[in-house]
Design a protein around this motif. Sequence first.
Motif, short mmCIF file in Angstrom:
data_model
loop_
_atom_site.label_atom_id
_atom_site.label_comp_id
_atom_site.label_asym_id
_atom_site.label_seq_id
_atom_site.Cartn_x
_atom_site.Cartn_y
_atom_site.Cartn_z
N HIS A 185 0.83 -1.21 0.00
CA HIS A 185 0.00 0.00 0.00
C HIS A 185 0.87 1.26 0.00
O HIS A 185 0.56 2.24 -0.70
CB HIS A 185 -0.92 0.01 1.22
N VAL A 186 1.94 1.25 0.79
CA VAL A 186 2.84 2.40 0.83
C VAL A 186 3.52 2.60 -0.52
O VAL A 186 3.65 3.73 -1.00
CB VAL A 186 3.88 2.23 1.95
N LEU B 47 8.37 10.76 2.34
CA LEU B 47 6.98 10.50 1.97
C LEU B 47 6.39 9.29 2.68
O LEU B 47 5.16 9.21 2.84
CB LEU B 47 6.88 10.29 0.45
N VAL B 48 7.24 8.36 3.11
CA VAL B 48 6.72 7.15 3.76
C VAL B 48 5.90 7.47 5.02
O VAL B 48 4.79 6.95 5.19
CB VAL B 48 7.86 6.16 4.07
N PRO B 49 6.40 8.32 5.95
CA PRO B 49 5.57 8.65 7.11
C PRO B 49 4.24 9.29 6.73
O PRO B 49 3.21 9.03 7.37
CB PRO B 49 6.45 9.61 7.91
N LEU B 50 4.24 10.12 5.68
CA LEU B 50 2.99 10.72 5.23
C LEU B 50 2.04 9.65 4.72
O LEU B 50 0.83 9.66 5.02
CB LEU B 50 3.26 11.74 4.11
N LEU C 150 4.08 5.72 -5.49
CA LEU C 150 3.92 5.80 -6.94
C LEU C 150 2.89 6.87 -7.30
O LEU C 150 3.09 7.63 -8.27
CB LEU C 150 3.47 4.43 -7.48
N ALA C 151 1.82 6.95 -6.52
CA ALA C 151 0.80 7.98 -6.77
C ALA C 151 1.38 9.38 -6.56
O ALA C 151 1.08 10.30 -7.33
CB ALA C 151 -0.39 7.75 -5.85
N ALA C 152 2.21 9.53 -5.53
CA ALA C 152 2.82 10.84 -5.27
C ALA C 152 3.73 11.25 -6.42
O ALA C 152 3.71 12.41 -6.87
CB ALA C 152 3.59 10.80 -3.96
N ARG C 153 4.54 10.32 -6.90
CA ARG C 153 5.42 10.63 -8.03
C ARG C 153 4.59 10.97 -9.27
O ARG C 153 4.91 11.91 -10.02
CB ARG C 153 6.34 9.44 -8.32
#
Length: 322
Positions: free
Chosen positions: A204-205, A224-227, A210-213
Amino acid sequence: MGAALRPSLPVRWSFPRRWLSLLSGAAVTTGLFLILGPAPFLDGLARITPTCLVVAGLIAIVSTVAAAWRWAVIARALGLQLGLSTAVLACYRSQLLNTILPGGVLGDVHRGLSHGQSQHNRARGLQAVFWERTSGQVVQLGLAVLALLVLPSPLRRWWVLVALGVAVLAMVVVLTALRRRTDPSGFRWWPAVLFGSSIAVIGHVATFLLAARTAGVQRPWFELVPLAMLVLVAMAIPANVAGWGAREGAAASVFAAAGLPAAAGVATATVYGVMVAVAALPGAAVLLTGIARRPEPERATAPETEPAADRERVREEVSVRG
């Protein structure tokens, strides 16, 4: 296939709770539209490519298999028969229903009822799904705390850690209390569940990154992982309209708290939502063909003997904890 193996989609979700979920999700989405405008949603949709959807679908296969294996382990610990292939198909079906139906849990309720009915024990089938979902949430909360402690993040604030720590403790207390009442296996399945849940969360992370990029967010992965972990925790809240609502609101808030534009969070959540919806499309084939409803080849458990009150209580627990 006989009528006995064709449970109807469960609708035992109270009227006030159903409308509260729908109204909450609609209110959050409407509020984001009013504050940020439609641009973040449209920008996220415009950036989606076939390549990112294919990659997200491949990641979803790993996450789905991990979650299905977790469910199969718990079901067997509770005395039910459940093969991995059947569990994977049923999980795809429930993902699709969770995506298109309000609240995000009705697919899992249907999964528990369908499997329980094939095993002649609907209450125990719902119980297995309840433990599977709840244990997964406990592991996800724990990993969120770990990510905030280990990785550099502007969100590493004492109140965030305390809130997540309290949530983990509360979940553990609830699990322990419920185990004494309903779980005869004594939590012997926890090592397997910890492993399967960790794989699912990593998937899921990875999809969120991938969605953020794809949405154009150019920050290092370790920031970005903690977010992503915090948004995933918020996504468990059943306040959405076909999946939309809590996810986008949490992403906007978390990104803003981290010093990023709230619009970037909404765009990321929009891309993520489309990725998840497309990755769940194999569930449509499962739903239409009913192939996940066939009985297991192994010996089924004895007919259910739990009183109606117990079945109703377990069904309510699954609905609340989804």
